[in-house]
Design a protein around this motif. Structure first.
Motif, PDB file in Angstrom:
ATOM      1  N   ASP A   1      -4.386   7.781  13.525  1.00  0.00           N
ATOM      2  CA  ASP A   1      -3.891   6.650  12.769  1.00  0.00           C
ATOM      3  C   ASP A   1      -5.216   5.418  13.644  1.00  0.00           C
ATOM      4  O   ASP A   1      -5.315   4.928  14.751  1.00  0.00           O
ATOM      5  CB  ASP A   1      -2.993   6.424  13.741  1.00  0.00           C
TER       6      ASP A   1
ATOM      7  N   THR B   1       3.073   0.430   4.723  1.00  0.00           N
ATOM      8  CA  THR B   1       3.150   1.703   5.455  1.00  0.00           C
ATOM      9  C   THR B   1       3.274   2.690   4.120  1.00  0.00           C
ATOM     10  O   THR B   1       3.991   1.723   3.432  1.00  0.00           O
ATOM     11  CB  THR B   1       3.693   1.045   6.918  1.00  0.00           C
TER      12      THR B   1
ATOM     13  N   LYS C   1      -4.105   5.590   7.579  1.00  0.00           N
ATOM     14  CA  LYS C   1      -3.240   6.513   8.490  1.00  0.00           C
ATOM     15  C   LYS C   1      -2.712   7.941   8.051  1.00  0.00           C
ATOM     16  O   LYS C   1      -3.700   8.340   6.930  1.00  0.00           O
ATOM     17  CB  LYS C   1      -1.545   6.264   8.102  1.00  0.00           C
TER      18      LYS C   1
ATOM     19  N   TYR D   1       7.209   6.935   7.707  1.00  0.00           N
ATOM     20  CA  TYR D   1       8.028   5.871   7.292  1.00  0.00           C
ATOM     21  C   TYR D   1       8.270   6.060   6.259  1.00  0.00           C
ATOM     22  O   TYR D   1       9.439   4.882   6.455  1.00  0.00           O
ATOM     23  CB  TYR D   1       6.300   5.020   7.037  1.00  0.00           C
TER      24      TYR D   1
ATOM     25  N   PHE E   1      -1.504  13.316  11.363  1.00  0.00           N
ATOM     26  CA  PHE E   1      -1.360  11.898  12.092  1.00  0.00           C
ATOM     27  C   PHE E   1      -1.933  11.477  12.912  1.00  0.00           C
ATOM     28  O   PHE E   1      -1.783  10.533  13.722  1.00  0.00           O
ATOM     29  CB  PHE E   1      -0.012  12.955  13.455  1.00  0.00           C
TER      30      PHE E   1
ATOM     31  N   ILE F   1       2.339  10.739   9.186  1.00  0.00           N
ATOM     32  CA  ILE F   1       2.801   9.281   9.496  1.00  0.00           C
ATOM     33  C   ILE F   1       3.050   8.547   8.179  1.00  0.00           C
ATOM     34  O   ILE F   1       4.296   7.791   8.214  1.00  0.00           O
ATOM     35  CB  ILE F   1       1.383   8.612  10.384  1.00  0.00           C
ATOM     36  N   GLN F   2       2.476   8.603   6.975  1.00  0.00           N
ATOM     37  CA  GLN F   2       3.163   8.036   5.797  1.00  0.00           C
ATOM     38  C   GLN F   2       4.006   8.625   5.905  1.00  0.00           C
ATOM     39  O   GLN F   2       5.187   7.415   5.424  1.00  0.00           O
ATOM     40  CB  GLN F   2       1.971   7.983   4.791  1.00  0.00           C
TER      41      GLN F   2
END
Ligand SMILES: Nc1ncnc2c1ncn2[C@@H]1O[C@H](COP(=O)(O)OP(=O)(O)OP(=O)(O)O)[C@@H](O)[C@H]1O
Ligand SMILES: [Mg+2]
Lengths: 305, 281
Positions: B78, B234, B84, B92, B76, B88-89
């Motif tokens: 960034d 993202t 990232k 999204y 996680f 996180i990716q």
């Protein structure tokens, strides 16, 4: 004649549309009969003559091609909680347990009842049909007879003014059938419900009914005759055959099913036959002396409805 | 000797995995012979040493394993738009899929009820469904970008469109196939329409509806990768595209495997939900 009938059926007919090149077919036509309040009526006829269709019309689930059904002074235009139906296929919801299937009906009948009241009421009927212990089973886990009993409990539980039953005990073994028939008689005499029941079992009809309607074979089936069941009540399954009337009525019914239903279907109906007033007979009260046991009894008594 | 089918299947799976890894390992072994060695070395130098690792230029299983360890140990972080963490990716992408899917369900299930219950509506809407259904969801992208003017919402819209049809068609089919006898029971009990819809038709059609949702989710997860490659910014699709531009095939392979694992997890969730609503007749 002056007596106000609870249910009247007039000139009922059902025509199914033609299938691929065939002609439209009238399964039954010109059906007239009446049922008094509190009366127990059985209807007997060969497979396919339209008994279930008539029952569905009485229930308001199906509409007739012509004719009317009047119940309690009003024309039947759709289904109603006043008429409880026991379906030929048990018609249980497979995703609900036994208890919930019945509770679904009870909740529909009395929407403002609390949870506990519903449960007690449901349990009473589960016990009645001998399914105690199977409350939480799903229909797929039950035998055919057990499923049928859930259907019976569900219809009884809503305490309708009229019960419409389509071969309710067909899938049951003799013992269970006897128990539930007795329960049905008990409920019927206690509540004064009106019952319309389809059966193939002559003995069952004789044990339960006040009158037995005989249907001729389809297509173009009609009410060929109405047999008044003059066996005295209360009736007891073990002693009923000792009554002198028993074999007279039984022979009359069996004779109808074996030979006369065909004759009538093939147009050999008697000239005086009037579908508006099917002959009413009381074979049970025939004069013993004059009757040869194996000969088809000629209608001993007759009067218009 | 009587091992359970599950155990035997697991053994075969492990063997297949072993063979695949071995083949991969063999195919990416460093070149030992000197023949053509200088070409290789020049090429390697040109490529910044990346290709020197194997004769084909593909990463070895060990490279990918290292990347797994590396990326999954800090999912996680960034560090700006192009760097990232994988968590996180994926988050999204999952968020876009969930939002698009949810809106699709909100439209498809009620509409499917309508189509399934009313033969008139079925006939009336069928031509639209038949024309709209075979359109690749990505074909909507330019239109979406032009009207919505937001790339992220456009991706959600594409997910919405592609999730809509399987759910709509399955719901309509499930509702239309509800047994007449159950409806007749409801009719004789004078059950009101809302209760009939929720307590008879919905549970009866639920297995078919869930099958539709499962198919929709599968398609949505396929489409989100392509959609994010197009709109950028993202998401796991953008990650794959970005790593390709960085010529980091190791990261691309890592992302491919992650896409597969997440897709499998989504399908397992829907499989489990299907079991919950299944009934046996
Ligand atoms: N939807 C339909 N379309 C065409 N014909 C039908 C339809 N439903 C029933 N029938 C026909 O109507 C006739 C009467 O059917 P029904 O189910 O009322 O018979 P039944 O007397 O109850 O028979 P059983 O004793 O076998 O239950 C049958 O001959 C059947 O083929
Ligand atoms: Mg029938």
């Amino acid at each position: 004649m002056v007596e106000q009938k609870f249910l009247t059926v007039e000139a009922l007919s059902k025509v199914f549309p033609a299938i691929r090149g065939g002609k439209p077919l009238a399964v039954f036509e010109d059906i007239h009969f009446a049922i008094a309040k509190g009366e127990f009526v059985c209807i007997i006829g060969h497979s396919g003559c339209g008994k279930s269709t008539i029952l569905n019309v009485l229930a308001g689930l199906d509409s007739a091609s012509s004719g009317v059904v009047i119940m309690d002074g009003r024309e039947v235009a759709g289904p109603s909680l006043d008429r409880g139906v026991i379906f030929q296929g048990h018609a249980l919801m497979p995703w609900l347990s036994v208890e919930k299937n019945i509770a679904f009906a009870v909740k529909s009948r009395w929407p403002d009842w609390g949870r506990d009241k519903i449960r007690t009421h449901v349990q009473k009927y589960i016990d009645m049909v001998g399914l105690t212990g199977a409350e939480h089973k799903k229909p797929s886990e039950l035998s055919g007879g057990m499923k049928q009993r859930v259907g019976i409990a569900r219809a009884f539980a809503i305490e309708p003014k009229m019960l419409l039953m389509d071969e309710p005990f067909g899938a049951l073994d003799a013992l269970t059938r006897g128990v539930i028939q007795d329960e049905l008689l008990k409920i019927w005499s206690a509540t004064g419900q009106t019952v319309f029941m389809i059966t193939h079992d002559v003995d069952e009809a004789m044990l339960l009914s006040d009158k037995i309607m005989l249907m001729s074979n389809g297509p173009h089936a009609r009410i060929a005759e109405i047999v008044e069941n003059t066996l005295p009540r209360p009736r007891d399954r073990h002693n009923i055959h000792k009554d002198a009337q028993y074999y007279r009525i039984r022979n009359h019914l069996v004779d109808f099913l074996v030979t006369r239903s065909k004759q009538i279907a093939s147009g050999e109906a008697e000239a005086e036959y009037d579908p508006k007033h099917p002959p009413v007979v009381r074979p049970g009260l025939a004069d013993d002396a004059s009757e040869a046991s194996n000969k088809p009894p000629v209608r001993p008594m007759m009067h218009a409805v | 000797m009587m091992k359970s089918i599950g155990l035997r299947a697991a053994i075969v799976s492990v063997v297949i995995l072993g063979v695949l890894l071995l083949v991969w390992y063999g195919a990416t072994l460093p070149k030992e012979t000197a023949q053509g060695g200088n070409v290789s070395a020049e090429y390697a130098a040109l490529m910044g040493g990346a290709a020197a690792k194997s004769k084909s230029g593909l990463p070895t299983p060990m490279d990918v394993a290292n990347t797994f360890w590396d990326k999954l140990s800090k999912p996680f972080y960034d560090n700006g738009p192009n760097d990232k963490g994988i968590g996180i990716q994926l988050a999204y992408s999952l968020a876009r899929v969930m939002i698009g899917f949810l809106f699709a369900a909100l439209v498809a299930v009620p509409l499917g009820f309508l189509v399934g219950m009313s033969p008139v509506m079925h006939r009336a809407l069928n031509p639209f469904i038949q024309v709209l259904k075979p359109i690749s969801p990505l074909a909507w992208m330019p239109l979406a970008l032009y009207t919505i003017k937001d790339s992220s919402i456009s991706a959600v819209f594409v997910i919405f469109i592609c999730s809509l049809w399987p759910m709509l068609i399955n719901t309509a089919h499930g509702v239309a196939a509800v047994k007449r006898e159950w409806l007749n029971v409801a009719r004789t009990l004078e059950v009101n329409p809302l209760r009939k819809a929720l307590q008879v038709i919905l549970p009866a059609a639920a297995p078919t509806i869930l099958t539709g949702m499962r198919i929709s989710m599968g398609i949505a997860w396929l489409v989100i990768v392509a959609a994010e490659m197009l709109v950028g910014g993202t998401g796991i699709g953008y990650f794959v595209w970005n790593e390709w531009n960085n010529l980091s095939l190791t990261n691309v392979i890592f992302a491919i495997l992650m896409i597969g694992l997440v897709g499998m997890a989504l399908d397992l969730i829907f499989g489990w939900l299907s079991k919950l609503v299944a009934y046996q007749e």
